[in-house]
Design a protein around this motif. Sequence first.
Motif, mmCIF file in Angstrom:
data_model
loop_
_atom_site.group_PDB
_atom_site.id
_atom_site.type_symbol
_atom_site.label_atom_id
_atom_site.label_comp_id
_atom_site.label_asym_id
_atom_site.label_seq_id
_atom_site.Cartn_x
_atom_site.Cartn_y
_atom_site.Cartn_z
ATOM 1 N N VAL A 136 -7.580 50.286 -39.826
ATOM 2 C CA VAL A 136 -7.160 49.133 -40.353
ATOM 3 C C VAL A 136 -6.025 48.897 -41.249
ATOM 4 C CG1 VAL A 136 -9.405 48.233 -39.857
ATOM 5 C CG2 VAL A 136 -9.026 49.123 -41.988
ATOM 6 N N ALA A 137 -5.760 50.135 -41.906
ATOM 7 C CA ALA A 137 -4.735 50.340 -43.033
ATOM 8 C C ALA A 137 -3.447 49.559 -42.889
ATOM 9 C CB ALA A 137 -4.505 51.687 -43.400
ATOM 10 N N PRO A 138 -2.898 49.350 -41.480
ATOM 11 C CA PRO A 138 -1.583 48.807 -41.395
ATOM 12 C C PRO A 138 -1.712 47.190 -41.702
ATOM 13 C CG PRO A 138 -1.888 50.293 -39.584
ATOM 14 C CD PRO A 138 -3.255 50.191 -40.300
ATOM 15 N N PHE A 139 -2.950 46.733 -41.907
ATOM 16 C CA PHE A 139 -2.948 45.210 -42.029
ATOM 17 C C PHE A 139 -2.526 44.736 -43.451
ATOM 18 C CE2 PHE A 139 -5.451 41.587 -43.963
ATOM 19 C CZ PHE A 139 -5.237 40.719 -42.912
ATOM 20 N N TRP A 140 -2.879 45.759 -44.417
ATOM 21 C CA TRP A 140 -2.428 45.244 -45.820
ATOM 22 C C TRP A 140 -0.849 45.160 -46.126
ATOM 23 C CZ3 TRP A 140 -6.154 43.010 -48.452
ATOM 24 C CH2 TRP A 140 -7.437 43.121 -48.216
ATOM 25 N N PRO A 141 -0.017 46.325 -45.614
ATOM 26 C CA PRO A 141 1.231 45.985 -45.735
ATOM 27 C C PRO A 141 1.790 44.731 -45.148
ATOM 28 C CG PRO A 141 0.594 48.433 -45.325
ATOM 29 C CD PRO A 141 -0.524 47.717 -45.288
ATOM 30 N N ALA A 142 1.236 44.591 -43.859
ATOM 31 C CA ALA A 142 1.867 43.243 -43.378
ATOM 32 C C ALA A 142 1.369 42.180 -44.051
ATOM 33 C CB ALA A 142 1.188 43.055 -42.005
#
Length: 295
Positions: free
Chosen positions: A249-255
């Motif tokens: 789920v980590a890629p969600f936050w930079p987006a």
Amino acid sequence: MAGLEFKHKIDIIKGRFARSTAAMTDSDESYGQFEDICGDHMHHGFYEPGSVAASDSDHRLAQIRMIEESLRFAGVSDDEDKKPKRVVDVGCGIRGSSRYLARKYGASCVGFAISPVQVQRAQALTASQGLDDKIVSFQVADALDQPFPDGQFDLVWSMDSGQHMPDKKKFVSELARVAAPGGTIIIVAWCHRDLSPSEESLKPEEKALLDKLSRAYYLAQWCSTADYVKLLNSLSLQDIKGADWSEYVAPFWPAMIRYAFTFKGIISLLRSVVDRHKRSTGDAIDDPRVQDGLD
């Protein structure tokens, strides 16, 4: 009850500190902004570790994948005779999950949230998508005191709502109570890390971080996956398992950070601020002390 085996599968998919956008939806002032970002699936997507989601469509696909990966992890069958027929979506918000699960399984699905604003929006979205309210329905209710009889649902679904529950024991007990014999309970929630055998609590800096997250995202009591497992074991449930999906789920936050600096993101934020100001002004005018002054 003689002759019945009460078997529930509990699946806890846990992350570390940052786990979901759904937290902000507990504030009616913010849900519109997050709907702009996430659509009607107000939860994390499931991404390949280290990937970069480049577009809104990437995120929408990742959110659907989160649902599918959760079902796969729990071993929920697509077989006609074994698939769930009755589903409850606990803390549903404006939940796209309810509609998705109803369509996928041909099941009747009941979603509920404590916010009337979110329930009204969920009903509107469901009607706009042509779904019969006898198939997918929503109501205002409390997850700690669910208005359903025992053993009602084949699939009890809690996607990113557990972190808002102030009483985890009562929350889990209610999930188990409404699950049918042989049913499945899936909990996807923000959790802090498990403590090592030599630790009695989290480190001060970890507690400080959780406090900041709680204030920012309207979170209640924190717990670990091990805490959930302990609660579930105390209810004599079976086939309990958990996993840490933080890297997925980590890629969600930079987006989300990138979105905040787009034109659409800025307009959405400004609209949220204006709406909050209007509500605050209306509340002030309704205040008897203000009314006395106006008189």
